[in-house]
Design a protein around this motif. Structure first.
Motif, PDB file in Angstrom:
ATOM      1  N   ALA A   1     -37.844 -83.459 -22.735  1.00  0.00           N
ATOM      2  CA  ALA A   1     -38.267 -82.114 -23.141  1.00  0.00           C
ATOM      3  C   ALA A   1     -39.512 -82.185 -24.017  1.00  0.00           C
ATOM      4  CB  ALA A   1     -37.130 -81.409 -23.880  1.00  0.00           C
ATOM      5  N   PRO A   2     -40.676 -82.482 -23.430  1.00  0.00           N
ATOM      6  CA  PRO A   2     -41.911 -82.493 -24.222  1.00  0.00           C
ATOM      7  C   PRO A   2     -42.131 -81.139 -24.903  1.00  0.00           C
ATOM      8  CG  PRO A   2     -42.268 -83.452 -22.045  1.00  0.00           C
ATOM      9  CD  PRO A   2     -40.899 -82.839 -22.017  1.00  0.00           C
ATOM     10  N   GLY A   3     -42.500 -81.175 -26.160  1.00  0.00           N
ATOM     11  CA  GLY A   3     -42.698 -79.946 -26.918  1.00  0.00           C
ATOM     12  C   GLY A   3     -41.496 -79.536 -27.742  1.00  0.00           C
ATOM     13  N   GLN A   4     -40.333 -80.148 -27.487  1.00  0.00           N
ATOM     14  CA  GLN A   4     -39.121 -79.768 -28.213  1.00  0.00           C
ATOM     15  C   GLN A   4     -39.193 -80.156 -29.687  1.00  0.00           C
ATOM     16  OE1 GLN A   4     -36.871 -77.905 -26.914  1.00  0.00           O
ATOM     17  NE2 GLN A   4     -35.406 -77.889 -28.591  1.00  0.00           N
ATOM     18  N   GLU A   5     -39.904 -81.229 -29.989  1.00  0.00           N
ATOM     19  CA  GLU A   5     -40.016 -81.671 -31.372  1.00  0.00           C
ATOM     20  C   GLU A   5     -40.646 -80.577 -32.242  1.00  0.00           C
ATOM     21  OE1 GLU A   5     -41.871 -85.363 -34.025  1.00  0.00           O
ATOM     22  OE2 GLU A   5     -42.355 -85.178 -31.893  1.00  0.00           O
ATOM     23  N   GLY A   6     -41.721 -79.974 -31.742  1.00  0.00           N
ATOM     24  CA  GLY A   6     -42.371 -78.908 -32.489  1.00  0.00           C
ATOM     25  C   GLY A   6     -41.485 -77.681 -32.637  1.00  0.00           C
ATOM     26  N   LYS A   7     -40.742 -77.340 -31.582  1.00  0.00           N
ATOM     27  CA  LYS A   7     -39.819 -76.202 -31.640  1.00  0.00           C
ATOM     28  C   LYS A   7     -38.751 -76.425 -32.703  1.00  0.00           C
ATOM     29  CE  LYS A   7     -40.113 -74.813 -26.750  1.00  0.00           C
ATOM     30  NZ  LYS A   7     -39.323 -74.632 -25.503  1.00  0.00           N
ATOM     31  N   LEU A   8     -38.236 -77.660 -32.739  1.00  0.00           N
ATOM     32  CA  LEU A   8     -37.171 -77.971 -33.692  1.00  0.00           C
ATOM     33  C   LEU A   8     -37.689 -77.936 -35.125  1.00  0.00           C
ATOM     34  CD1 LEU A   8     -34.187 -78.657 -33.756  1.00  0.00           C
ATOM     35  CD2 LEU A   8     -34.790 -81.081 -33.581  1.00  0.00           C
ATOM     36  N   GLU A   9     -38.888 -78.459 -35.347  1.00  0.00           N
ATOM     37  CA  GLU A   9     -39.480 -78.402 -36.684  1.00  0.00           C
ATOM     38  C   GLU A   9     -39.645 -76.957 -37.144  1.00  0.00           C
ATOM     39  OE1 GLU A   9     -43.124 -80.540 -36.510  1.00  0.00           O
ATOM     40  OE2 GLU A   9     -42.187 -82.524 -36.456  1.00  0.00           O
ATOM     41  N   HIS A  10     -40.049 -76.086 -36.218  1.00  0.00           N
ATOM     42  CA  HIS A  10     -40.226 -74.664 -36.520  1.00  0.00           C
ATOM     43  C   HIS A  10     -38.898 -74.028 -36.920  1.00  0.00           C
ATOM     44  CE1 HIS A  10     -41.870 -70.663 -36.384  1.00  0.00           C
ATOM     45  NE2 HIS A  10     -41.111 -70.295 -35.343  1.00  0.00           N
ATOM     46  N   ILE A  11     -37.826 -74.385 -36.203  1.00  0.00           N
ATOM     47  CA  ILE A  11     -36.501 -73.851 -36.512  1.00  0.00           C
ATOM     48  C   ILE A  11     -36.047 -74.299 -37.898  1.00  0.00           C
ATOM     49  CG2 ILE A  11     -34.043 -74.013 -35.894  1.00  0.00           C
ATOM     50  CD1 ILE A  11     -34.903 -74.121 -32.964  1.00  0.00           C
ATOM     51  N   LEU A  12     -36.221 -75.590 -38.192  1.00  0.00           N
ATOM     52  CA  LEU A  12     -35.691 -76.147 -39.438  1.00  0.00           C
ATOM     53  C   LEU A  12     -36.411 -75.637 -40.675  1.00  0.00           C
ATOM     54  CD1 LEU A  12     -35.066 -79.856 -38.342  1.00  0.00           C
ATOM     55  CD2 LEU A  12     -33.372 -78.043 -38.659  1.00  0.00           C
ATOM     56  N   LYS A  13     -37.666 -75.284 -40.539  1.00  0.00           N
ATOM     57  CA  LYS A  13     -38.409 -74.817 -41.725  1.00  0.00           C
ATOM     58  C   LYS A  13     -38.345 -73.305 -41.887  1.00  0.00           C
ATOM     59  CE  LYS A  13     -43.004 -74.318 -39.613  1.00  0.00           C
ATOM     60  NZ  LYS A  13     -44.394 -74.834 -39.575  1.00  0.00           N
ATOM     61  N   SER A  14     -37.708 -72.609 -40.918  1.00  0.00           N
ATOM     62  CA  SER A  14     -37.666 -71.151 -40.953  1.00  0.00           C
ATOM     63  C   SER A  14     -36.322 -70.646 -41.468  1.00  0.00           C
ATOM     64  CB  SER A  14     -37.908 -70.576 -39.548  1.00  0.00           C
ATOM     65  OG  SER A  14     -39.158 -70.975 -39.031  1.00  0.00           O
ATOM     66  N   ARG A  15     -36.366 -69.514 -42.113  1.00  0.00           N
ATOM     67  CA  ARG A  15     -35.148 -68.824 -42.515  1.00  0.00           C
ATOM     68  C   ARG A  15     -34.641 -68.055 -41.297  1.00  0.00           C
ATOM     69  NH1 ARG A  15     -30.789 -68.903 -45.583  1.00  0.00           N
ATOM     70  NH2 ARG A  15     -30.010 -66.837 -46.109  1.00  0.00           N
ATOM     71  N   PHE A  16     -33.371 -68.232 -40.932  1.00  0.00           N
ATOM     72  CA  PHE A  16     -32.835 -67.556 -39.768  1.00  0.00           C
ATOM     73  C   PHE A  16     -32.865 -66.041 -39.982  1.00  0.00           C
ATOM     74  CE2 PHE A  16     -29.937 -71.306 -38.248  1.00  0.00           C
ATOM     75  CZ  PHE A  16     -31.061 -72.111 -38.167  1.00  0.00           C
ATOM     76  N   ILE A  17     -33.080 -65.304 -38.910  1.00  0.00           N
ATOM     77  CA  ILE A  17     -33.240 -63.857 -38.954  1.00  0.00           C
ATOM     78  C   ILE A  17     -31.898 -63.169 -38.704  1.00  0.00           C
ATOM     79  CG2 ILE A  17     -34.309 -61.914 -37.716  1.00  0.00           C
ATOM     80  CD1 ILE A  17     -36.714 -63.824 -37.261  1.00  0.00           C
ATOM     81  N   THR A  18     -31.693 -62.027 -39.336  1.00  0.00           N
ATOM     82  CA  THR A  18     -30.469 -61.258 -39.125  1.00  0.00           C
ATOM     83  C   THR A  18     -30.816 -59.856 -38.650  1.00  0.00           C
ATOM     84  OG1 THR A  18     -30.385 -60.454 -41.408  1.00  0.00           O
ATOM     85  CG2 THR A  18     -29.236 -62.517 -40.935  1.00  0.00           C
ATOM     86  N   MET A  19     -30.011 -59.348 -37.719  1.00  0.00           N
ATOM     87  CA  MET A  19     -30.146 -57.966 -37.252  1.00  0.00           C
ATOM     88  C   MET A  19     -28.794 -57.489 -36.746  1.00  0.00           C
ATOM     89  SD  MET A  19     -31.980 -58.228 -33.483  1.00  0.00           S
ATOM     90  CE  MET A  19     -33.416 -59.113 -34.075  1.00  0.00           C
TER      91      MET A  19
END
Length: 480
Positions: free
Chosen positions: A306-324
């Motif tokens: 899965a090329p590109g998954q590393e960047g996606k995962l870094e984005h997830i880990l540094k972000s505050r999860f959203i609620t709605m």
């Protein structure tokens, strides 16, 4: 990991050491070099593993042996006169010799062999796993008994092992009791009827007077939640982690008939926010541990699967999860410049296409959707008593590419409301024990479950859930 004091003892007596794992030997050498120990090598060792490559160069034989402890193989150097007649790629071997510092930059150590013994031969022509050719996950799935010998699946199994340990460590560090909830149960927790019913294989196990082995219909569990609720009548925090079963006739890349579920339950909780925080903390803490301990194994997936998954995962880990809220989610879907196969309407369940759009709409950050319609959710979820748009205090965590990863709720702790709902369902007698939990010292409580295989799909970028479990079981497929 060897401590410094233990290491010095090992070095003092290493002339006859037997190291079954070359990874341990490599770690020893690195620590020795850090401590500036003189002549740290020249250790007599024995290595057991499987041959990844064999080549002869003039009078020197080169082997690469792997024991499953890491992606890296140990290079073995020997005189060609030591080569056994039946030595070949894929065979299992036992090698004895001296561990020395390697002159090559790509490896720390190598083994100069004194003896090589073939333990088990391998039919190279028929062996379907090849190391020099990268084979797809779809291809390897044809060989469930052999695919763990591939780099990809061996890396996956090491990641599963570390993730499992990290999950247990997270809950232990936060004061949770680990409970083994039953695999055989008389309850259908979800109430959807997607259960496997158990019957004895022999006819004489049942009698006409009692047609059921356990006196009542019994099923493979779909969730340990109800049993965890019983435990949290005496312990404030508890979790379970084990196999669960769903008789869904699904051939999607997100469903299995047998999968592993992490489930947590906690007493004295009256806010969905508390449950959401535990979900987010669990995801981030476990993922951080896996990335630090399985750097090369995870890297294999991020590079080749899965090329590109590393960047996606870094984005997830540094972000505050959203609620709605569910209502907000429906409004977002209705305004979307997108034609959905299933038209979004309040009161209908979210489909995968809806979940995927919501996560994309939020910048590929995980999204908590909470307060679902009352009629969509199981009987045990707490009634919000909120008017015409009747909802329950339920929450799902949606993640990129996967959709729903976790599901949780506040539980209905009010005896009268729970009893009334079960009565309308015609299930009051079947859940009398569950009602008694509310009768004897109940507390506001809640919890959640996380699909372990979906979690692995999320962090590794694997498309099919069948490729993140050693032996997948799904509709019309139970190989081995």
């Amino acid at each position: 990991m060897f401590g410094v004091r233990c290491l010095r003892l090992v070095l003092r007596h290493c002339s006859s050491a037997v190291l079954p794992k070359h990874a341990v030997a490599a770690k020893l050498l690195r620590v020795q070099e850090a401590l500036e120990v003189q002549n740290p090598t020249n250790m007599d060792v024995k290595v057991q593993g499987w041959v990844r490559s064999v080549r002869s160069q003039k009078e020197i034989l080169f082997l690469h042996v792997n024991d499953g402890s890491s992606l890296e193989s140990l290079q073995v150097v020997a005189d060609t006169g030591l080569e056994p007649r039946d030595l070949a790629f894929g065979s299992s071997v036992e090698v004895q010799g001296k561990l020395i510092k390697s002159p090559y930059q790509r490896q720390n150590v190598e083994l100069v062999a004194d003896s090589i013994r073939v333990v088990g031969t391998c039919d190279v022509v028929a062996f379907p796993v090849k190391y020099k050719t990268r084979q797809t996950l779809d291809y390897l799935r044809q060989f469930p008994h052999l695919r763990c010998r591939s780099n990809t699946l061996s890396a996956l199994l090491r990641i599963r092992s570390e993730a499992t340990a990290a999950i247990h460590a997270f809950f232990k560090d936060h004061g949770y009791l680990h409970v083994h909830t039953p695999i055989i149960t008389s309850n259908d927790c979800e109430g959807a009827g997607e259960v496997f019913q158990l019957k004895p294989a022999t006819k004489d196990a049942d009698s006409e007077e009692n047609p059921h082995f356990f006196n009542v219909p019994a099923f493979l569990t779909v969730s340990g939640q109800l049993h965890l609720e019983a435990i949290t009548g005496a312990f404030t925090k508890a979790f379970t982690f084990g196999p669960t079963f769903r008789a869904e006739n699904s051939h999607s890349r997100r469903h299995l008939s047998e999968f592993y579920m992490v489930e947590a339950e906690f007493a004295f909780v009256d806010s969905l926010q508390e449950i959401m925080q535990v979900m987010e903390d669990l995801f981030k803490k476990v993922t951080g541990t896996v990335l630090s301990k399985c750097l090369h194994d995870v890297g294999l997936f991020h590079k080749h699967v899965a090329p590109g998954q590393e960047g996606k995962l870094e984005h997830i880990l540094k972000s505050r999860f959203i609620t709605m809220s569910y209502s907000e989610a429906i409004e977002i879907l209705k305004r979307a410049p997108h034609v959905f196969t299933y038209k979004p309407e309040w009161g209908l369940d979210l489909q995968r296409e809806h979940e995927k759009y919501l996560v994309e709409h939020c910048g590929e950050i995980p999204v908590f959707v909470f307060n679902y319609p009352y009629d969509l959710k199981p009987f045990y979820m707490r009634d919000n008593e909120d008017g015409p748009r009747h909802t329950v205090a339920a929450v799902d965590l949606l993640v990129p590419d996967i959709g729903e990863l976790c599901g949780g709720s506040l539980r209905e702790d009010r005896l009268d409301l729970l009893q009334s709902r079960l009565r309308r369902m015609g299930q009051e007698d079947n859940y009398q024990w569950y009602l008694e939990l509310r009768q004897f010292g109940s507390t506001p409580h809640g919890g959640f479950g996380m699909g372990f295989e979906r979690y692995l799909q999320c962090i590794l970028g694997v498309e099919s859930i069948k490729d993140v479990i050693p032996f997948p079981r799904s509709s019309h497929s139970c190989v081995l």
